[in-house]
Scaffold this active site. Structure first.
Site, PDB file in Angstrom:
ATOM      1  N   ASP A 135      48.752  -3.630  93.925  1.00  0.00           N
ATOM      2  CA  ASP A 135      49.500  -4.574  94.772  1.00  0.00           C
ATOM      3  C   ASP A 135      50.958  -4.637  94.308  1.00  0.00           C
ATOM      4  O   ASP A 135      51.778  -5.346  94.901  1.00  0.00           O
ATOM      5  CB  ASP A 135      48.836  -5.954  94.839  1.00  0.00           C
ATOM      6  N   SER A 136      51.297  -3.839  93.289  1.00  0.00           N
ATOM      7  CA  SER A 136      52.704  -3.618  92.927  1.00  0.00           C
ATOM      8  C   SER A 136      53.441  -2.969  94.107  1.00  0.00           C
ATOM      9  O   SER A 136      54.666  -2.893  94.108  1.00  0.00           O
ATOM     10  CB  SER A 136      52.820  -2.732  91.681  1.00  0.00           C
ATOM     11  N   ASP A 159      43.690  -2.298  94.864  1.00  0.00           N
ATOM     12  CA  ASP A 159      43.753  -3.728  94.538  1.00  0.00           C
ATOM     13  C   ASP A 159      43.375  -4.588  95.730  1.00  0.00           C
ATOM     14  O   ASP A 159      43.836  -4.327  96.852  1.00  0.00           O
ATOM     15  CB  ASP A 159      45.201  -4.102  94.158  1.00  0.00           C
ATOM     16  N   LYS A 176      39.897  -3.190  92.664  1.00  0.00           N
ATOM     17  CA  LYS A 176      40.294  -3.873  91.416  1.00  0.00           C
ATOM     18  C   LYS A 176      40.654  -5.312  91.763  1.00  0.00           C
ATOM     19  O   LYS A 176      41.302  -5.557  92.775  1.00  0.00           O
ATOM     20  CB  LYS A 176      41.481  -3.156  90.772  1.00  0.00           C
ATOM     21  N   GLU A 187      41.800  -9.269  89.780  1.00  0.00           N
ATOM     22  CA  GLU A 187      42.338  -9.889  88.561  1.00  0.00           C
ATOM     23  C   GLU A 187      41.530 -11.129  88.179  1.00  0.00           C
ATOM     24  O   GLU A 187      41.281 -11.983  89.022  1.00  0.00           O
ATOM     25  CB  GLU A 187      43.810 -10.291  88.789  1.00  0.00           C
ATOM     26  N   GLU A 214      46.498  -5.563  80.684  1.00  0.00           N
ATOM     27  CA  GLU A 214      47.954  -5.498  80.873  1.00  0.00           C
ATOM     28  C   GLU A 214      48.678  -6.391  79.869  1.00  0.00           C
ATOM     29  O   GLU A 214      48.381  -7.584  79.726  1.00  0.00           O
ATOM     30  CB  GLU A 214      48.301  -5.925  82.318  1.00  0.00           C
TER      31      GLU A 214
HETATM   32  O1  KIV Z   1      49.509  -3.412  90.861  1.00  0.00           O
HETATM   33  C1  KIV Z   1      49.555  -2.568  89.952  1.00  0.00           C
HETATM   34  O2  KIV Z   1      50.299  -1.575  90.013  1.00  0.00           O
HETATM   35  C2  KIV Z   1      48.722  -2.784  88.785  1.00  0.00           C
HETATM   36  C3  KIV Z   1      49.001  -1.943  87.575  1.00  0.00           C
HETATM   37  C4  KIV Z   1      50.226  -2.388  86.929  1.00  0.00           C
HETATM   38  C5  KIV Z   1      47.851  -1.925  86.643  1.00  0.00           C
HETATM   39  O3  KIV Z   1      47.873  -3.635  88.804  1.00  0.00           O
END
Ligand code: KIV
Length: 271
Positions: free
Chosen positions: A51-52, A90, A120, A122, A189
């Protein structure tokens, strides 16, 4: 003759075996078809549609604004470019925290519409029931502990997490819980290297670190950071392999000069 491709695809089971064999796991982010193709060809084991994307693709300050529909779109683009790597996507903020039914619905959409191989999410104990529900539906889940950017407004800072005993002990117990719940891996992280080592040794599923030292079972970086496209972001944990920001702005300014001076296109470049 087999209709299946010769390429051996990476699965969650491959990652588990890599930890057992002490072979480090590599993961990078990608959000589009062309990048995913290059990252896969480079031999990375897993591609994360993080989600980056909210930061590096959309320009938001945090990861919070990106929607499930937008993450599904990015995932569809990546999946079309990948032949070998395990594709993990994510679930964005607000799509799994409120209740397990909603979490499962979001995960199913990501798998069905996005084409991801795994999701994924969190958090630890707080989202236990959501993880249980998703895993029970046969969807592989990767955990994410330590600095979890979706909680940035609760943390108030992007500094290293779990330096104090209480947070460190919670992280270790969350790692064990995620393993018990059936997660196939955990991203750690921005936590102290010694804690990441302890966490990695206390569970049999792989840990994938970002800013968590060399004793994790694998490493992940954001693609735009590692190729140097993201100039303003220089945390200590980042290794830049290219300076693409300078390369690309240089190429663009050369193109501008060439067009302005009528050097481009020349005769050979014309019909
Ligand atoms: O969103 C993302 O890119 C991440 C990584 C930094 C692990 O969760």
């Amino acid at each position: 003759m087999s209709v299946h491709s010769e390429i051996k695809k990476i699965t969650t089971e491959t990652l588990r075996k890599m930890k057992f064999d002490k072979e480090k796991i590599t993961m990078l982010t990608a959000y589009d078809f062309t990048t995913a193709k290059m990252v896969d060809a480079g031999g990375v084991d897993s591609i994360l549609i993080g989600d980056s994307a909210a930061n590096v693709m959309a320009g938001f300050e945090t990861t919070l604004p990106i929607t499930l529909d937008q993450m599904i779109y990015h995932t569809q683009c990546v999946v079309r470019g990948v032949e070998r790597a395990l594709v993990v996507a994510d679930l964005p903020f607000g799509t799994y925290q409120s209740n397990p039914e909603k979490a499962l619905e979001s995960a199913v959409r990501m798998m069905k519409e996005g084409g991801a191989h795994a999701i994924k999410i969190e958090g630890g104990k707080e989202i236990e029931e959501s993880i249980r529900k998703i895993v029970n539906a046969g969807i592989p889940v990767c955990g994410h502990l330590g600095l979890t950017p979706q909680s940035i407004y609760q943390f108030g800072t992007y500094k290293v997490r779990a330096k104090e005993d209480a947070e460190a002990e919670k992280l270790i117990s969350d790692c064990k819980l995620l393993e018990e719940l059936g997660c196939f891996a955990i991203v750690l992280e921005k936590i102290p290297a010694s804690l990441a080592k302890r966490a990695s040794e206390s569970i049999s599923i792989p840990t994938i670190g970002i800013g968590a030292g060399q004793d994790c079972d694998g490493q992940v970086l954001v693609y735009h950071d590692m190729v140097g496209m993201n100039q303003g972001f220089s945390p200590k944990f980042l290794r830049r392999y290219l300076d693409l920001y300078s390369e690309i702005t240089g190429a663009v300014s050369q193109y501008v000069k060439d067009v302005k001076s009528a050097d481009f296109p020349n005769d050979k470049e014309s019909y």
